[in-house]
Design a protein around this motif. Structure first.
Motif, PDB file in Angstrom:
ATOM      1  N   GLN A  77       0.804  -0.919   0.084  1.00 33.89           N
ATOM      2  CA  GLN A  77       0.082   0.169  -0.158  1.00 33.89           C
ATOM      3  C   GLN A  77       0.676   1.208   0.045  1.00 33.89           C
ATOM      4  OE1 GLN A  77      -2.905  -0.254   2.895  1.00 33.89           O
ATOM      5  NE2 GLN A  77      -3.981   1.703   2.037  1.00 33.89           N
ATOM      6  N   SER A  81      -3.378   3.979  -2.994  1.00 34.39           N
ATOM      7  CA  SER A  81      -3.210   2.673  -3.989  1.00 34.39           C
ATOM      8  C   SER A  81      -2.779   1.491  -3.113  1.00 34.39           C
ATOM      9  CB  SER A  81      -2.317   2.971  -5.114  1.00 34.39           C
ATOM     10  OG  SER A  81      -2.542   4.019  -5.593  1.00 34.39           O
ATOM     11  N   GLU A  83      -1.862  -2.646  -3.803  1.00 35.89           N
ATOM     12  CA  GLU A  83      -1.658  -3.965  -4.979  1.00 35.89           C
ATOM     13  C   GLU A  83      -1.614  -5.187  -4.215  1.00 35.89           C
ATOM     14  OE1 GLU A  83      -1.058  -3.406  -8.034  1.00 35.89           O
ATOM     15  OE2 GLU A  83      -1.310  -1.369  -8.074  1.00 35.89           O
ATOM     16  N   ALA A  85      -0.910  -9.419  -4.867  1.00 38.53           N
ATOM     17  CA  ALA A  85      -0.793 -10.787  -5.800  1.00 38.53           C
ATOM     18  C   ALA A  85      -0.784 -11.838  -4.896  1.00 38.53           C
ATOM     19  CB  ALA A  85       0.784 -10.591  -6.495  1.00 38.53           C
ATOM     20  N   ARG A  90      -4.409 -11.143  -9.566  1.00 41.54           N
ATOM     21  CA  ARG A  90      -3.806  -9.945  -9.325  1.00 41.54           C
ATOM     22  C   ARG A  90      -4.664  -8.886  -8.966  1.00 41.54           C
ATOM     23  NH1 ARG A  90      -0.677 -12.910  -8.962  1.00 41.54           N
ATOM     24  NH2 ARG A  90       1.209 -13.257 -10.206  1.00 41.54           N
ATOM     25  N   SER A  92      -5.685  -4.466  -8.142  1.00 48.81           N
ATOM     26  CA  SER A  92      -5.028  -3.151  -7.838  1.00 48.81           C
ATOM     27  C   SER A  92      -6.338  -2.442  -7.421  1.00 48.81           C
ATOM     28  CB  SER A  92      -4.305  -2.287  -9.251  1.00 48.81           C
ATOM     29  OG  SER A  92      -3.409  -3.184  -9.473  1.00 48.81           O
ATOM     30  N   THR A  94      -7.644   1.569  -5.792  1.00 45.84           N
ATOM     31  CA  THR A  94      -7.710   2.909  -5.548  1.00 45.84           C
ATOM     32  C   THR A  94      -8.755   3.545  -4.571  1.00 45.84           C
ATOM     33  OG1 THR A  94      -6.785   3.375  -7.533  1.00 45.84           O
ATOM     34  CG2 THR A  94      -7.469   5.257  -6.298  1.00 45.84           C
TER      35      THR A  94
END
Length: 200
Positions: A77, A81, A83, A85, A90, A92, A94
């Protein structure tokens, strides 16, 4: 009876493909810091992505899944944002401004909003106002669970893929996920939360 408390954040998103994803990022818990992911596919199939055996054992004793993968879960983080995995997933995300509920929760002391007694009081309200959301209920193996929200922010954008296939744009979390007695809010959001689990 034993009591376990997990402090962290829950991210809930839906996608155009019908896949719904719930990410739990726990910064303070009896199992240490960890991230786990619950995925429900269009056909209803429920998958848990767990980073180790201890997390797998605890989570599957509390929630219901059709399949479990033990796999590294990478969470990062930076600002607004996020991310993630995990295996072939995957994500992403916001985050944006506080929700109306988040602004209200900000006015309530954490010691109150996370207390099981307060979760009992707020549960009937959450069922009506947030539709599908519960703040208390019966979990697996005779456990009782309480969700004490401390804050909440909107998720304004998300990208997700599974096994290289794009899952589509961000949508509400509908239909509700069915891992346990309650779902995340339909509106994509990240909720700062303390989860209390009472075991026999």
């Amino acid at each position: 009876m034993g009591r376990s408390r997990f402090h962290g954040e829950i991210f809930g998103i839906g996608t155009d493909s019908g896949v719904r994803i719930v990410i739990g990022h726990w910064t303070n818990s009896p199992l240490g810091e960890f991230t786990d992911v619950m995925v429900q596919f269009t056909d209803g199939h429920r998958l848990l992505l767990a980073p180790n055996e201890n997390v797998r054992e605890f989570v599957t004793a509390t929630y219901t899944f059709d399949e479990v993968y033990l796999t590294p879960v990478e969470f990062s983080q930076r600002g607004n944002s996020v991310e993630l995995a995990a295996d072939d997933l995957r994500v992403s995300v916001t985050t944006g401004q506080p929700t109306a509920l988040g602004r209200l929760l900000h006015l309530v002391p954490n010691a109150v909003s996370t207390a099981p007694w307060f979760c009992r009081i707020s549960d009937p309200i959450a069922r009506v106002v947030l539709r599908g959301v519960r703040t208390r209920g019966s979990a697996g193996n005779g456990r009782r669970e309480y969700y004490g929200a401390r804050h909440q922010h909107r998720i304004t954008a998300a990208e997700a893929s599974w096994r290289g296939e794009d899952l589509g744009h961000l949508t509400p979390v509908t239909p509700p996920v069915t891992f346990g007695f309650g779902s995340t809010p339909a509106a994509p959001s990240v909720t700062s939360i303390t989860t209390t689990v009472d075991s026999r």
